[in-house]
Structures are given as structure tokens and as C-alpha cells.
Design an enzyme around this catalytic site. Structure first.
Site, PDB file in Angstrom:
ATOM      1  N   VAL A  60       0.815  -1.232   0.000  1.00  0.00           N
ATOM      2  CA  VAL A  60       0.000   0.000   0.000  1.00  0.00           C
ATOM      3  C   VAL A  60       0.845   1.277   0.000  1.00  0.00           C
ATOM      4  O   VAL A  60       0.301   2.379   0.034  1.00  0.00           O
ATOM      5  CB  VAL A  60      -1.016   0.018   1.177  1.00  0.00           C
ATOM      6  N   ASN A  86      -4.866  -0.045   8.390  1.00  0.00           N
ATOM      7  CA  ASN A  86      -4.125  -0.616   9.524  1.00  0.00           C
ATOM      8  C   ASN A  86      -2.648  -0.861   9.198  1.00  0.00           C
ATOM      9  O   ASN A  86      -1.810  -0.823  10.085  1.00  0.00           O
ATOM     10  CB  ASN A  86      -4.816  -1.926   9.932  1.00  0.00           C
ATOM     11  N   SER A 147      -1.723   5.913  16.708  1.00  0.00           N
ATOM     12  CA  SER A 147      -0.951   5.450  17.874  1.00  0.00           C
ATOM     13  C   SER A 147      -0.924   6.574  18.898  1.00  0.00           C
ATOM     14  O   SER A 147      -0.966   7.762  18.522  1.00  0.00           O
ATOM     15  CB  SER A 147       0.480   5.110  17.471  1.00  0.00           C
ATOM     16  N   TYR A 159       7.851   7.865  13.331  1.00  0.00           N
ATOM     17  CA  TYR A 159       6.595   7.182  13.673  1.00  0.00           C
ATOM     18  C   TYR A 159       5.589   8.172  14.287  1.00  0.00           C
ATOM     19  O   TYR A 159       4.413   8.193  13.908  1.00  0.00           O
ATOM     20  CB  TYR A 159       6.906   6.037  14.638  1.00  0.00           C
ATOM     21  N   ALA A 161       5.510  11.452  13.926  1.00  0.00           N
ATOM     22  CA  ALA A 161       5.072  12.422  12.911  1.00  0.00           C
ATOM     23  C   ALA A 161       4.056  11.791  11.961  1.00  0.00           C
ATOM     24  O   ALA A 161       3.046  12.407  11.603  1.00  0.00           O
ATOM     25  CB  ALA A 161       6.277  12.937  12.129  1.00  0.00           C
ATOM     26  N   LYS A 163       2.014   9.241  12.533  1.00  0.00           N
ATOM     27  CA  LYS A 163       0.722   8.983  13.190  1.00  0.00           C
ATOM     28  C   LYS A 163      -0.009  10.290  13.509  1.00  0.00           C
ATOM     29  O   LYS A 163      -1.242  10.342  13.466  1.00  0.00           O
ATOM     30  CB  LYS A 163       0.932   8.146  14.452  1.00  0.00           C
ATOM     31  N   ILE A 192      -0.328  -2.861  22.557  1.00  0.00           N
ATOM     32  CA  ILE A 192      -1.210  -4.009  22.391  1.00  0.00           C
ATOM     33  C   ILE A 192      -0.352  -5.262  22.277  1.00  0.00           C
ATOM     34  O   ILE A 192       0.719  -5.240  21.661  1.00  0.00           O
ATOM     35  CB  ILE A 192      -2.092  -3.847  21.128  1.00  0.00           C
TER      36      ILE A 192
HETATM   37  P1  NAD Z   1       2.089  -6.259  12.562  1.00  0.00           P
HETATM   38  O1  NAD Z   1       3.477  -6.041  12.077  1.00  0.00           O
HETATM   39  O2  NAD Z   1       1.781  -7.455  13.394  1.00  0.00           O
HETATM   40  O3  NAD Z   1       1.087  -6.287  11.312  1.00  0.00           O
HETATM   41  C1  NAD Z   1       1.153  -5.328  10.279  1.00  0.00           C
HETATM   42  C2  NAD Z   1       0.753  -5.981   8.976  1.00  0.00           C
HETATM   43  O4  NAD Z   1       0.788  -4.968   7.965  1.00  0.00           O
HETATM   44  C3  NAD Z   1       1.738  -7.083   8.530  1.00  0.00           C
HETATM   45  O5  NAD Z   1       1.032  -8.221   8.074  1.00  0.00           O
HETATM   46  C4  NAD Z   1       2.526  -6.418   7.411  1.00  0.00           C
HETATM   47  O6  NAD Z   1       2.991  -7.345   6.430  1.00  0.00           O
HETATM   48  C5  NAD Z   1       1.480  -5.471   6.843  1.00  0.00           C
HETATM   49  N1  NAD Z   1       2.094  -4.345   6.131  1.00  0.00           N
HETATM   50  C6  NAD Z   1       3.124  -3.578   6.545  1.00  0.00           C
HETATM   51  N2  NAD Z   1       3.453  -2.705   5.584  1.00  0.00           N
HETATM   52  C7  NAD Z   1       2.605  -2.921   4.555  1.00  0.00           C
HETATM   53  C8  NAD Z   1       2.444  -2.352   3.275  1.00  0.00           C
HETATM   54  N3  NAD Z   1       3.254  -1.379   2.852  1.00  0.00           N
HETATM   55  N4  NAD Z   1       1.465  -2.798   2.469  1.00  0.00           N
HETATM   56  C9  NAD Z   1       0.631  -3.783   2.891  1.00  0.00           C
HETATM   57  N5  NAD Z   1       0.753  -4.401   4.073  1.00  0.00           N
HETATM   58  C10 NAD Z   1       1.732  -3.972   4.900  1.00  0.00           C
HETATM   59  O7  NAD Z   1       1.727  -4.902  13.299  1.00  0.00           O
HETATM   60  P2  NAD Z   1       0.569  -4.557  14.385  1.00  0.00           P
HETATM   61  O8  NAD Z   1       1.207  -4.513  15.708  1.00  0.00           O
HETATM   62  O9  NAD Z   1      -0.631  -5.407  14.199  1.00  0.00           O
HETATM   63  O10 NAD Z   1       0.242  -3.047  13.964  1.00  0.00           O
HETATM   64  C11 NAD Z   1      -0.799  -2.724  13.070  1.00  0.00           C
HETATM   65  C12 NAD Z   1      -1.041  -1.216  13.104  1.00  0.00           C
HETATM   66  O11 NAD Z   1      -1.326  -0.810  14.432  1.00  0.00           O
HETATM   67  C13 NAD Z   1       0.156  -0.383  12.638  1.00  0.00           C
HETATM   68  O12 NAD Z   1      -0.308   0.724  11.889  1.00  0.00           O
HETATM   69  C14 NAD Z   1       0.770   0.082  13.939  1.00  0.00           C
HETATM   70  O13 NAD Z   1       1.491   1.288  13.803  1.00  0.00           O
HETATM   71  C15 NAD Z   1      -0.471   0.259  14.803  1.00  0.00           C
HETATM   72  N6  NAD Z   1      -0.197   0.188  16.245  1.00  0.00           N
HETATM   73  C16 NAD Z   1       0.160  -0.993  16.829  1.00  0.00           C
HETATM   74  C17 NAD Z   1       0.392  -1.022  18.206  1.00  0.00           C
HETATM   75  C18 NAD Z   1       0.740  -2.291  18.933  1.00  0.00           C
HETATM   76  O14 NAD Z   1       0.914  -2.236  20.160  1.00  0.00           O
HETATM   77  N7  NAD Z   1       0.857  -3.421  18.264  1.00  0.00           N
HETATM   78  C19 NAD Z   1       0.289   0.144  18.949  1.00  0.00           C
HETATM   79  C20 NAD Z   1      -0.065   1.337  18.306  1.00  0.00           C
HETATM   80  C21 NAD Z   1      -0.317   1.337  16.952  1.00  0.00           C
END
Ligand code: NAD
Length: 250
Positions: A60, A86, A147, A159, A161, A163, A192
Site C-alpha cells: 500500500v 491498519n 498510535s 513514527y 510524525a 501517526k 497491544i
Molecule cells: P504487525 O506487524 O503485526 O502487522 C502489520 C501488517 O501490515 C503485517 O502483516 C505487514 O505485512 C502489513 N504491512 C506492513 N506494511 C505494509 C504495506 N506497505 N502494504 C501492505 N501491508 C503492509 O503490526 P501490528 O502490531 O498489528 O500493527 C498494526 C497497526 O497498528 C500499525 O499501523 C501500527 O502502527 C499500529 N499500532 C500498533 C500497536 C501495537 O501495540 N501493536 C500500537 C499502536 C499502533
């Protein structure tokens, strides 16, 4: 909007939060489509869901790929009601690393990579999906996973900036497109319990963090699903950034 019967597009649905949301929404009788960069995760998700979740390999961050993949999806007859932005990457790096013997300044490449994955992607996918909704005169909801780092987190320039940019886009689009029946919200998770969080933090760091969180634990994936469900179902909600962090940023 009711979840049952809705059509939901989730980016980065192959792992962590995105995968949980995709599977949970599908279980509530939504029709779910996923855009995911990792082809193996797409195959795995399709198989695990018995073919009920349609997963497309798509990076994406690449506008041409996004446009072509979305067109292919629309051509199958899929008209999205809900978009969940996401996909993203978490990256930590100081602005200046005084201990480095080489380049001390934050890598330009990692800055661009994070902005691309966490902010550009939201712009590319949302603009196409909104265009489609408007062309079809349909109502819709866009949820972007932000986030709590958007408030400014030391050691996370890019990160934070990116978000903060996601929150700004959410509010901008809520004002710009609310009159046309479109709603926008961001969900800002704290920490999470996902594989990416566990990979980024040592056991000792998790223990320290739990002492700082008023609710004394990492968040579970269900808490993010409940926030997303609230956004989808509550038709008077738009422009909101919903923090789901156990009280960490109070
Ligand atoms: P994760 O790494 O487990 O999953 C992210 C998924 O997105 C992966 O399957 C990855 O292959 C896919 N992805 C990454 N870049 C991509 C791209 N360019 N095109 C298509 N797919 C892509 O991460 P997560 O922990 O589930 O995080 C998901 C979202 O939640 C992110 O935006 C992250 O910043 C946000 N977030 C997560 C947390 C946390 O505690 N896990 C906290 C705050 C925000």
C-alpha cells in the site's frame, strides 16, 4: 452502520491487529477483503478463513499498485462500506545518536520508509476508496489505526510524525466529507499484545511498562475490535481519535 452485511476492506490484514479485525468482523457476518504486502500471509489468511476472507497481495506504499489492486477488486463487484487503514510499521530511532561512531543523525532512508508505510499509504488507499464511494453515492466509514505516539514519543520522530499526520487527515476528511455521508475516525492504541510488540520489547521492558499503565497490563486485540465496532456502529461519530491505551496517556 450495521456490521452484519457490511463490506470491509482492511490493509495489513495478514498479522496482528489487522488480522484480528479481519477475522472478527468476518465472524460478525461482514464481507472482508484484505490488502497485505506479504503474499504468504495472504495465502495463510485465505486458507484459515476457509476462503471467506479475500486477501490480495498489495504494497500500500506504492500508488500504482494500490490503484490497480483496488480497481481489480471493484471490478469483482465489491463496493466497500468500511475501510480500515491498519498497515504500518513501528520504528524507533533517536534524532541524533551521540554514541554512534559513524553517522549520528536519524537515517533519511528510515524516515522516508516510515512516512511511506504509516502516512502515504493512508492517503493513497483512502483517496481511491472515497472516490469510489462518492462515485457510487454510498455512505462509508474510514478507520485509521494511529498510535498514542502521535502525541510525541521520544525516540520515535518518524513514527510519531506519521501517526500525527494520520490524526490530522482523519479530522480534515471528517470536516471535508461529512456532508456527503462519509465518516472518519482514528483508533490510537497504546501497547497491544501483538507479535510486533513482543518482538520490539524485552520482557523487562514489558514489566516496566505494565507498572506505568494505570490498568497494569498490555492491551488485548479484543479492545481494538471493540473500538472499531463502536466507530462503525455509531453513526454520529466522526473526526474522533479514540485512545485505547489502558490510561497510559492520561
Ligand atoms: P504487525 O506487524 O503485526 O502487522 C502489520 C501488517 O501490515 C503485517 O502483516 C505487514 O505485512 C502489513 N504491512 C506492513 N506494511 C505494509 C504495506 N506497505 N502494504 C501492505 N501491508 C503492509 O503490526 P501490528 O502490531 O498489528 O500493527 C498494526 C497497526 O497498528 C500499525 O499501523 C501500527 O502502527 C499500529 N499500532 C500498533 C500497536 C501495537 O501495540 N501493536 C500500537 C499502536 C499502533
Amino acid at each position: 452502520m450495521k456490521i452484519a452485511g457490511s463490506r470491509v476492506l482492511v490493509t495489513g490484514g495478514g498479522s496482528g491487529i489487522g488480522r484480528f479485525l479481519a477475522e472478527r468482523l468476518e465472524a460478525e457476518s461482514a464481507e472482508v477483503w484484505v490488502l497485505e504486502a506479504d503474499a504468504a500471509r495472504c495465502t495463510e489468511l485465505r486458507e484459515a478463513s476457509g476462503g471467506r476472507i479475500n486477501a490480495y497481495t498489495c504494497d500500500v506504499t506504492d500508488p500504482a499498485t494500490v490503484d490497480a489492486t483496488l480497481q481489480a477488486i471493484f471490478d469483482t463487484g465489491f463496493e466497500p462500506d468500511v475501510l480500515i487503514n491498519n498497515a504500518g510499521i513501528i520504528h524507533s530511532e533517536p534524532l541524533v545518536n551521540m554514541l554512534s561512531r559513524g553517522e549520528r543523525v536519524h537515517s533519511r532512508e528510515s524516515w522516508r520508509r516510515v512516512m511511506s508505510a504509516d502516512l502515504d499509504s493512508v492517503f493513497f488507499v483512502t483517496s481511491r476508496v472515497v472516490d469510489r464511494l462518492l462515485a457510487k453515492r454510498r455512505k462509508g466509514v474510514v478507520i485509521s489505526i494511529s498510535s498514542i505516539s502521535a502525541n510525541g514519543n521520544p525516540g520515535q520522530s518518524a513514527y510519531s510524525a506519521a501517526k500525527a499526520g494520520v490524526n490530522a487527515l482523519t479530522r480534515t476528511w471528517a470536516k471535508e466529507l461529512g456532508g456527503l455521508g462519509l465518516r472518519f475516525a482514528a483508533i490510537a492504541p497504546g501497547f497491544i499484545d501483538t507479535p510486533s510488540t513482543r518482538a520490539a520489547l524485552s520482557e523487562a521492558a514489558v514489566t516496566r511498562l505494565q507498572q506505568q499503565i494505570p490498568l497494569r497490563r498490555l492491551g488485548d486485540l479484543e479492545s481494538i475490535y471493540l473500538a472499531a465496532r463502536h466507530v462503525i456502529e455509531n453513526d454520529y461519530l466522526t473526526g474522533t481519535v479514540l485512545e485505547v491505551d489502558g490510561g497510559l496517556v492520561i
